[in-house]
Scaffold this motif. Structure first.
Motif, mmCIF file in Angstrom:
data_model
loop_
_atom_site.group_PDB
_atom_site.id
_atom_site.type_symbol
_atom_site.label_atom_id
_atom_site.label_comp_id
_atom_site.label_asym_id
_atom_site.label_seq_id
_atom_site.Cartn_x
_atom_site.Cartn_y
_atom_site.Cartn_z
ATOM 1 N N SER A 308 38.907 17.006 17.739
ATOM 2 C CA SER A 308 39.049 16.013 16.646
ATOM 3 C C SER A 308 38.311 16.585 15.506
ATOM 4 N N PRO A 309 38.752 16.853 14.163
ATOM 5 C CA PRO A 309 37.937 17.144 13.230
ATOM 6 C C PRO A 309 36.735 16.302 12.734
ATOM 7 N N GLN A 310 35.652 17.070 12.377
ATOM 8 C CA GLN A 310 34.358 16.141 11.783
ATOM 9 C C GLN A 310 34.063 16.812 10.540
ATOM 10 N N LEU A 311 33.637 15.753 9.651
ATOM 11 C CA LEU A 311 33.137 16.711 8.266
ATOM 12 C C LEU A 311 31.804 17.140 8.545
ATOM 13 N N ARG A 312 31.544 18.510 8.165
ATOM 14 C CA ARG A 312 30.042 19.253 8.447
ATOM 15 C C ARG A 312 30.031 20.025 7.182
ATOM 16 N N ASN A 313 29.054 20.204 6.855
ATOM 17 C CA ASN A 313 28.717 21.004 5.560
ATOM 18 C C ASN A 313 28.806 22.466 5.797
ATOM 19 N N VAL A 314 29.427 23.209 5.426
ATOM 20 C CA VAL A 314 29.533 24.548 5.474
ATOM 21 C C VAL A 314 29.132 25.547 4.530
ATOM 22 N N GLU A 315 28.311 26.382 4.868
ATOM 23 C CA GLU A 315 27.323 27.185 3.966
ATOM 24 C C GLU A 315 27.093 28.564 4.693
ATOM 25 N N ASN A 316 27.279 29.590 4.087
ATOM 26 C CA ASN A 316 27.112 31.159 4.512
ATOM 27 C C ASN A 316 25.761 31.552 3.800
ATOM 28 N N TYR A 317 24.832 32.169 4.547
ATOM 29 C CA TYR A 317 23.863 32.890 3.761
ATOM 30 C C TYR A 317 23.861 34.532 4.468
ATOM 31 N N ILE A 318 23.734 35.275 3.562
ATOM 32 C CA ILE A 318 23.504 36.909 4.181
ATOM 33 C C ILE A 318 22.157 37.369 3.678
ATOM 34 N N THR A 319 21.682 38.437 4.542
ATOM 35 C CA THR A 319 20.652 39.374 3.840
ATOM 36 C C THR A 319 21.473 40.667 4.129
ATOM 37 N N HIS A 320 21.204 41.568 3.259
ATOM 38 C CA HIS A 320 22.052 42.994 3.075
ATOM 39 C C HIS A 320 21.454 43.824 2.439
ATOM 40 N N ASN A 321 21.558 45.108 3.198
ATOM 41 C CA ASN A 321 20.868 46.292 2.603
ATOM 42 C C ASN A 321 21.762 47.301 2.277
ATOM 43 N N GLY A 322 22.002 47.680 1.268
ATOM 44 C CA GLY A 322 22.872 48.888 0.830
ATOM 45 C C GLY A 322 23.651 48.447 -0.425
ATOM 46 N N ASP A 323 24.724 49.301 -0.544
ATOM 47 C CA ASP A 323 25.640 48.905 -1.783
ATOM 48 C C ASP A 323 26.894 48.437 -1.537
ATOM 49 N N PHE A 324 27.391 47.405 -2.117
ATOM 50 C CA PHE A 324 28.750 47.225 -1.895
ATOM 51 C C PHE A 324 29.436 47.107 -3.263
ATOM 52 N N ASP A 325 30.013 48.276 -3.439
ATOM 53 C CA ASP A 325 30.709 48.836 -4.584
ATOM 54 C C ASP A 325 32.028 48.599 -4.557
ATOM 55 N N PHE A 326 32.662 48.567 -3.533
ATOM 56 C CA PHE A 326 34.259 48.116 -3.485
ATOM 57 C C PHE A 326 34.676 47.289 -2.119
ATOM 58 N N TYR A 327 35.875 46.916 -2.129
ATOM 59 C CA TYR A 327 36.595 46.283 -1.020
ATOM 60 C C TYR A 327 37.997 46.625 -0.783
ATOM 61 N N VAL A 328 38.585 46.991 0.215
ATOM 62 C CA VAL A 328 39.984 47.148 0.591
ATOM 63 C C VAL A 328 40.723 46.055 0.981
ATOM 64 N N VAL A 329 41.870 45.879 0.539
ATOM 65 C CA VAL A 329 42.650 44.652 0.760
ATOM 66 C C VAL A 329 44.101 45.588 0.775
ATOM 67 N N ASN A 330 44.872 45.458 1.935
ATOM 68 C CA ASN A 330 46.025 45.965 1.846
ATOM 69 C C ASN A 330 46.271 47.264 1.623
ATOM 70 N N GLY A 331 45.225 48.277 1.638
ATOM 71 C CA GLY A 331 45.194 49.680 1.416
ATOM 72 C C GLY A 331 44.752 50.028 0.072
ATOM 73 N N LYS A 332 44.475 49.078 -0.717
ATOM 74 C CA LYS A 332 44.198 49.169 -2.250
ATOM 75 C C LYS A 332 42.726 48.837 -2.380
ATOM 76 N N THR A 333 41.915 49.797 -3.049
ATOM 77 C CA THR A 333 40.471 49.456 -3.411
ATOM 78 C C THR A 333 40.309 48.792 -4.489
ATOM 79 N N TYR A 334 39.291 47.856 -4.553
ATOM 80 C CA TYR A 334 39.015 47.152 -5.691
ATOM 81 C C TYR A 334 37.459 47.339 -5.989
#
Length: 444
Positions: A308-334
């Motif tokens: 059964s579903p219950q209401l929960r607080n959802v949050e995401n934290y990240i620590t990241h090293n490097g560069d995030f310059d682009f992302y690929v969706v269905n073969g296309k780069t953004y």
């Protein structure tokens, strides 16, 4: 007097000639030393390349594919890694069945280098020294699996081994025993401060820690949830970042640690940063979060028969090293600029910071959906369809309440399928054959 003058002249001319000879000898020795150094350096480069070539040849002989296993990131990267960074990396072959071949590849390098060092005669002094240096370095990296001794670059761990090395500013602590929390967590804070001190060698302009602690939900929501307490600081000119981080974590987390359940295991994850492409600001400091804590309908997957579903607080934290310059969706780069504008629309949350790492947290918000039909429906639209794409100027996009209404339809059908049957949630989700009837019932 004449004899004294003649003798003085002879002494003067002899000393002048001797001075010229010494000066010429100094120039000759300096030239020979310079030539010897460059000769030694050239031999060092040669034997390093020969060492890495041995890895590659043996890798091919044991069946590792050339294109997917060695040249996956391109010929130029391969040459730079081999000739300059003096390392060989094998891709896409980790797992069962590859342990012995990778072991052979790893040990082949130092065996070849040591053999060469023993075979080269002593009369070839520079070549002998270069071979010995390369052999010693090969033993430390391939056999003993230490970091390289001489190159000016930080070398990756030896091939075939997934060795965790502190090098990127990320650190973390899992407090398995409640005793770590006694005395307001001073013992844990000692470890934390030391970790920050070590990672400060990578960057000490700013740093932060995310601590996950229990949170009692409201009565109408029910249950126990986790909350993330983010402690971030920017270092000043005459302050110590490790001390600042410790103080803030102590003030925000450990002062109230006596209220934590004894069976709870706190997790701390952090990062120190040197702002290479932006200013050292609090907004740009890790850990990053894109979407604020939001109540979602989430299923407890441990109950497979009557979930059964219950209401929960959802949050995401990240620590990241490097560069995030682009992302690929269905073969296309953004590009990152397009992604940031698109994330603000699809998540319904404005961009918290302009740094690229913050966008990683936004993408994780869209990817992490387990147990929530509403989030899964949003993921399907953003990434799962053949028509999914990233657009910076979207004319219209469904709100999360729309996705949640879609998710409720899935919930109702799932309850009908589980009611009075031996089917479990895991059985429905494990194969496409079992999911297909589920999808058809949702469409009907």
């Amino acid at each position: 007097k004449k004899k004294i003058v003649e003798v003085s002249k002879k002494i003067y001319y002899k000393s002048k000639v001797r001075g010229r000879q010494q000066q010429q000898h100094y120039k000759t020795m300096k030239s020979l030393t310079s030539e010897s150094f460059w000769c030694l350096f050239k031999w060092y480069i040669f034997f390093g390349a020969f060492h890495e070539a041995a890895h590659v040849v043996i890798a091919l002989l044991v069946g590792i594919p050339w294109k997917d296993g060695i040249l996956q990131d391109g010929l130029i990267s391969f040459l730079i890694r081999t000739l300059i960074e003096r390392q060989t990396v094998i891709f896409n072959v980790f797992g069962d069945g590859w342990d012995v071949p990778l072991l052979i590849v790893r040990h082949s390098g130092w065996i070849v280098s040591v053999t060469l060092a023993l075979l080269i005669p002593k009369c070839y002094r520079n070549a002998k020294w270069a071979a010995v240096i390369t052999a010693v370095e090969a033993i430390t990296t391939d056999l003993l699996q230490w970091n390289a001794l001489l190159p000016f670059f930080e070398i990756e761990p030896s091939i075939g081994e997934n060795v965790s090395v502190f090098r990127c500013g990320n650190f973390g602590i899992i407090l398995l025993h409640h005793l770590w929390l006694t005395d307001q967590g001073q013992a844990a804070l000692d470890v934390l401060e030391k970790m920050v001190k070590v990672t400060m060698m990578r960057g000490a302009q700013s740093g932060g820690v995310i601590t996950f602690t229990p949170q009692r939900m409201k009565k109408d929501k029910g249950g126990l949830s986790l909350q993330g307490i983010r402690s971030r600081v920017v270092n000043q000119k005459r302050t110590d970042l490790s001390v600042l981080v410790r103080r803030k974590v102590h003030r925000q987390v450990f002062r109230s640690s006596k209220n934590l359940p004894k069976d709870f295991v706190p997790v701390l994850s952090g990062h120190t940063r040197f702002a290479t492409s932006s200013k050292a600001t609090l907004e740009g400091t890790h850990p990053h979060r894109w979407t604020p804590p939001t109540a979602r309908r989430v299923y407890d997957l441990s109950n497979q028969v009557e979930p059964s579903p219950q209401l929960r607080n959802v949050e995401n934290y990240i620590t990241h090293n490097g560069d995030f310059d682009f992302y690929v969706v269905n073969g296309k780069t953004y590009d990152i600029e397009v992604i940031q504008k698109w994330l603000a629309i699809t998540t319904g949350a404005p961009m918290p910071a302009s740094v690229d790492s913050c966008a990683v947290a936004g993408v994780v918000d869209l990817l992490r959906t387990q147990g929530c039909f509403g989030l899964s429906a949003r993921y399907a639209v953003c990434f799962g369809l053949s028509t999914s794409k990233i657009e910076e100027n979207i004319q219209s996009f469904p709100s999360y309440s729309d996705f949640e209404n879609i998710g409720i339809v899935f919930e109702e059908v799932m309850c009908e399928m589980l009611k009075g049957s031996a089917t479990t949630l895991e059985r429905i989700s494990e194969t496409e054959v079992s999911r297909h009837p589920f999808a058809l019932r949702v469409l009907s």
